[in-house]
Write a protein that holds these residues in place. Structure first.
Motif, PDB file in Angstrom:
ATOM      1  N   ALA A  57       0.732  -1.214   0.077  1.00 17.32           N
ATOM      2  CA  ALA A  57      -0.189  -0.084   0.318  1.00 17.32           C
ATOM      3  C   ALA A  57       0.788   1.280  -0.004  1.00 17.32           C
ATOM      4  CB  ALA A  57      -0.973  -0.027   1.080  1.00 17.32           C
ATOM      5  N   TYR A  58       1.845   1.192   0.668  1.00 21.27           N
ATOM      6  CA  TYR A  58       2.774   2.493   0.713  1.00 21.27           C
ATOM      7  C   TYR A  58       3.550   2.606  -0.415  1.00 21.27           C
ATOM      8  CZ  TYR A  58       6.591   5.619   2.157  1.00 21.27           C
ATOM      9  OH  TYR A  58       7.064   6.802   2.277  1.00 21.27           O
ATOM     10  N   LEU A  59       3.785   1.664  -1.188  1.00 20.73           N
ATOM     11  CA  LEU A  59       4.463   1.466  -2.454  1.00 20.73           C
ATOM     12  C   LEU A  59       3.535   2.525  -3.745  1.00 20.73           C
ATOM     13  CD1 LEU A  59       6.379  -1.677  -3.408  1.00 20.73           C
ATOM     14  CD2 LEU A  59       7.351   0.557  -2.990  1.00 20.73           C
ATOM     15  N   GLN A  60       2.247   2.099  -3.443  1.00 21.62           N
ATOM     16  CA  GLN A  60       1.232   2.616  -4.228  1.00 21.62           C
ATOM     17  C   GLN A  60       1.224   4.167  -3.852  1.00 21.62           C
ATOM     18  OE1 GLN A  60      -0.368   1.945  -6.905  1.00 21.62           O
ATOM     19  NE2 GLN A  60       0.031  -0.407  -6.828  1.00 21.62           N
ATOM     20  N   THR A  61       1.206   4.568  -2.759  1.00 16.01           N
ATOM     21  CA  THR A  61       1.242   6.060  -2.201  1.00 16.01           C
ATOM     22  C   THR A  61       2.574   6.788  -2.888  1.00 16.01           C
ATOM     23  OG1 THR A  61       0.139   5.324  -0.129  1.00 16.01           O
ATOM     24  CG2 THR A  61       1.273   7.610  -0.192  1.00 16.01           C
TER      25      THR A  61
END
Length: 328
Positions: free
Chosen positions: A294-298
């Motif tokens: 999820a953080y990679l997507q952010t």
């Protein structure tokens, strides 16, 4: 002694890096070396020298003076336009390199996200929550991400080559500075008045009117006088038409700049929001509230916002110099 040597080495390395980093100001200074600018400058110098010779002639006639003055004025306007056009090309190429650099970073992050997606799909297949089709789809996205990265890297290389053809060698580029302020609407008329095409048309009308003034019924046939008046009227009408067409062009360029300013404001606000979201999600990641995926997507979304803001800033600079160059 060793500390002093180390410090000097560090300072030298920093100075060298600074010297190899090209700024927009330094890039724009290369515009005077462009072939059209060099040619325009040579014509300006010759026209200026010719005007001085003509004005020093004790037998100077009015037509000779007017023509010499017109040539010098037109040469000055042509030089200024050639310089503005060269600067406009440099600004566009400079901005393109910076945008291409962000596009490469975006493609790299997208590749990282896709690679993580394959890992997740494989884990889900092993634990029974995913299928082989999910794995293949993730692998296809990974291959597409690799292709996108390759295209982005090629685009960056082409953008760098284009800029080097205009300004010479450089190692790195400094960020674009804060953009110039939005000019007042009245600047359009000033740019129109200095446009060489408008100036040349006005000069033709001036010369035609001068021919009328030089004719006198005492030595010129009435038919010749009427013909000269007709030519003067035609020249004046032609000048008005050219000015009208170019005024519309400058109005359009000014409107493009206004639109670019609005878009820049929107994208800068969006980038600020994306930066805040990135900082918040980093805290949530550290606290175990969201996954690494999820953080990679952010992070990916943040770089997308960076790219949009960089493109908006580049478009404002392009629109600004396009206005100065008359859109050419």
């Amino acid at each position: 002694m060793k500390k002093v040597v180390a410090l000097l080495t560090l300072l030298f390395s920093f100075a060298l890096a600074q010297a190899q980093t090209l700024t927009l100001e330094a890039a724009l200074s290369k515009a005077t070396a462009q072939a059209p600018v060099v040619a325009a400058k040579a014509e300006l110098d010759d026209a200026t020298a010719n005007l001085q010779r003509v004005l020093s002639d004790p037998l100077l006639t009015r037509p000779s003076r007017v023509q010499a003055e017109q040539r010098a004025a037109l040469a000055q306007a042509s030089y200024e336009r050639a310089l503005a056009q060269a600067q406009s090309s440099i600004v566009g190429a400079y901005a393109q390199v910076l945008e291409a650099q962000v596009q490469v970073r975006l493609a790299q992050k997208a590749l990282e996200v896709a690679a993580r997606g394959v890992e997740v799909a494989q884990i889900r297949q092993r634990n029974g929550s995913g299928t082989a089709l999910d794995v293949r789809n993730a692998q296809n996205r990974l291959e597409e991400a690799r292709s996108n990265l390759s295209r982005a890297e090629n685009g960056l290389a082409l953008a760098q080559a284009s800029l080097r053809s205009l300004v010479g060698a450089f190692e790195a580029l400094a960020p674009l500075p804060n953009p110039p302020a939005m000019p007042e609407a009245g600047v359009v008329q000033g740019l129109l008045n200095k446009n060489p095409d408008v100036l040349q048309a006005r000069q033709r009308a001036e010369l035609a009117q001068l021919q009328v003034e030089l004719l006198d019924p005492s030595y010129a046939a009435q038919a010749d006088i009427e013909a000269a008046k007709a030519r003067a009227e035609q020249a004046a009408a032609g000048a008005r038409e050219i000015e009208r067409g170019l005024a519309l062009q400058y109005d359009s360029l000014f409107q493009n700049l206004q639109a670019a300013a609005r878009a820049l404001s929107v994208q800068q606000a969006a980038l600020a929001n994306a930066r805040e979201t990135l900082a918040n999600d980093k805290k949530r990641l550290d606290a175990g509230l969201i996954s690494q995926v999820a953080y990679l997507q952010t992070e990916l979304s943040f770089i997308q916002a960076e790219l949009a803001a960089q493109q908006a800033l580049g478009n404002y600079w392009r629109a600004y110099y396009s206005l100065l160059a008359g859109g050419r």
